[in-house]
Design an enzyme around this catalytic site. Structure first.
Site, mmCIF file in Angstrom:
data_model
loop_
_atom_site.group_PDB
_atom_site.id
_atom_site.type_symbol
_atom_site.label_atom_id
_atom_site.label_comp_id
_atom_site.label_asym_id
_atom_site.label_seq_id
_atom_site.Cartn_x
_atom_site.Cartn_y
_atom_site.Cartn_z
ATOM 1 N N HIS A 109 0.808 -1.092 0.119
ATOM 2 C CA HIS A 109 0.010 -0.074 0.342
ATOM 3 C C HIS A 109 0.804 1.178 0.026
ATOM 4 C CE1 HIS A 109 -3.304 2.645 0.922
ATOM 5 N NE2 HIS A 109 -4.123 1.742 0.544
ATOM 6 N N ASP A 159 -8.140 -5.217 0.007
ATOM 7 C CA ASP A 159 -8.540 -6.148 -1.171
ATOM 8 C C ASP A 159 -8.026 -7.671 -1.222
ATOM 9 O OD1 ASP A 159 -9.815 -4.160 -2.664
ATOM 10 O OD2 ASP A 159 -7.898 -3.705 -3.538
#
Ligand code: CMC
Length: 429
Positions: free
Chosen positions: A307, A364
């Site tokens: 991320h 996700d």
């Protein structure tokens, strides 16, 4: 005068104000740098650039903190409803009972699509990706609501726009799924709440009305809340950039959907399940895929890891992993993909390549496993993310448009192309 930062360029010192946020985040305001010195800043991917001041979401990637309007996301995901969360993000405070009722009623009033829009679905091939349909349909709403295209909308117009989008994104998504599966549309009901209404429109068949399953409703509630905002991510920044030209909210959100579609952003939830399926089909050889992602000259990435801002853990992923476990148990589903996902996570968290780069499972990684258990097909996963992110997009667009100091977004560049040269006619090239 508060703290300042000094920059020395060509032997000359320039001084710029330091801006301090409420959580003690610090930034150097370089908006006058070019006017004073002729220099601009260069920041590939905007990893170190603050594009605005925002009071919506606070995120500390090092500590794994995420708060909506000051409330920890863990509390909101456990105790709040998606509609209440949307109100909080958009209007800044949790609603009173009366405000909450009025907000929900506005969704009921705007849930149905214009009958002409229903024909649009028939024009798409059944192979169309639902994100393309969603973006086109959301932009098409502008054709049916010319009264909401005022470049300087009033607070009342913004309220209606928000209700239109939050309510209709659910109807459009369900209808897209119905079209893909050759099923007739099931119109929204006035007596059902936000999530049950969505599931009812998705899964009722001509012979059997969808029976509300509280486990599914609760898991979807938590998932939508955890996706509701994430400050200046790629799609939200897109909504802000498009809206900064005073483009209407339908157009701005439609652009945000396109940005979300990409596999590095919201599209990763689809890619994760496809990757896990591939690993399973390949005999469950996790190490092979880890090695592929680590190979120096490979572009392959383990989807659902890493991320831009979280460098410790993604607090959303922690909750979602727990939910995935709960939901599968309660629904009595045994999905071998969950086992592969857990083994992959375990192996990645021990692997030096991933540890060194601080690559952890993101939001996700486990969400697709939950959607799959609910019966939602893989290419609808990113649409589910879009339904969840709608409040955040609206909140940011509203915040920007209500700020008298906001400007059209127009970055600069450092040109590294050819110097001036003369045109050469075609026969002489
Ligand atoms: N698998 C393998 N290597 C990776 C991965 C990954 N998933 N993510 C980053 N790296 C490596 C990358 O190759 C680079 O290595 P090196 O320093 O040797 O060149 C290093 O880690 C830093 O990567 P980056 O691309 O500079 O980092 P970024 O901040 O620009 O990218 C990201 C963030 C999310 C796009 C990236 O981690 C990624 O592609 N992850 C996979 C896609 C994904 O799961 N996306 C969903 C993000 S969460 C939902 C959302 O909010 O969008």
């Amino acid at each position: 005068m508060g703290e300042t930062a000094k920059i020395i360029l060509d032997g000359k010192t320039y001084e710029f104000p330091v801006i301090v946020g409420t959580e003690n985040e610090k930034a150097i305001d370089i908006s006058k740098l070019r006017a004073q010195s002729g220099y601009i800043t260069l920041d590939n991917g905007f990893g170190n650039t603050g594009a605005c001041l925002s009071a919506i979401t606070f995120l500390d990637g090092e500590k794994g903190i995420l708060r909506y309007r000051g409330y920890p996301v863990e509390q909101i995901a456990e105790k709040s409803t998606f509609v209440e969360t949307a109100y909080l993000l958009i209007h800044g405070e949790l609603p009173t009972a009366k405000e909450s009722q009025a907000f929900s009623d506005s969704f009921t009033a705007h849930a149905e699509l214009h009958k002409d829009m229903l024909n649009f679905f028939q024009g798409y091939p059944s192979t169309a990706h639902p994100m393309g349909i969603l973006s086109a349909m959301l932009c098409s709403l502008s054709a049916y609501h010319p009264e909401l295209l005022n470049p300087e909308p009033s607070p009342q117009e913004i309220k209606i726009l928000a209700a239109q989008l939050l309510s209709k994104v659910r109807t459009i998504s369900a209808y897209t799924y119905r079209k893909m599966n050759g099923l007739p549309f099931v119109p929204p009901r006035k007596d059902l709440k936000y999530i049950p209404n969505f599931l009812y429109m998705m899964f009722s068949t001509p012979k059997k009305e969808y029976k509300i399953d509280q486990t599914v409703v609760d898991a979807l509630r938590a998932l939508l809340i955890l996706h509701a905002d994430h400050e200046q991510n790629c799609s939200t920044s897109t909504v802000r950039v498009v809206g900064s030209s005073w483009a209407n909210l339908f157009a701005s959100i439609s652009a945000g959907v396109c940005a979300l579609w990409g596999p590095l952003h919201g599209g990763a939830n689809q890619e994760v399940v496809e990757m896990l399926e591939q690993i399973k089909a390949d005999g469950g050889n996790i190490q092979k895929y880890i090695d592929k992602a680590k190979a120096p000259d490979s572009n392959y990435r383990l989807m659902g890891f890493g991320h831009r801002v979280y460098k410790n853990f993604d607090p959303r992923a922690k909750i979602i992993k727990q939910k995935a476990d709960e939901v599968l148990k309660k629904l009595g589903v045994h999905d071998p993909l969950l086992d592969i996902a857990m083994k992959l996570e375990e192996a990645v968290l021990k692997d030096e390549y991933f540890v060194k780069r601080k690559l952890y499972p993101n939001v996700d990684f486990y969400s697709g496993i939950i959607y799959k258990a609910m019966g939602i097909p893989v290419d609808m996963f990113t649409v589910m993310f879009a339904i969840g992110r709608m409040p955040g997009w609206i909140a940011h667009w509203k915040e920007m448009r209500e700020n008298p100091d906001s400007k059209i977004c127009r970055p600069r560049q450092v040109y590294n192309g050819k110097l001036q040269r003369d045109y050469v006619p075609i026969g002489k090239r």
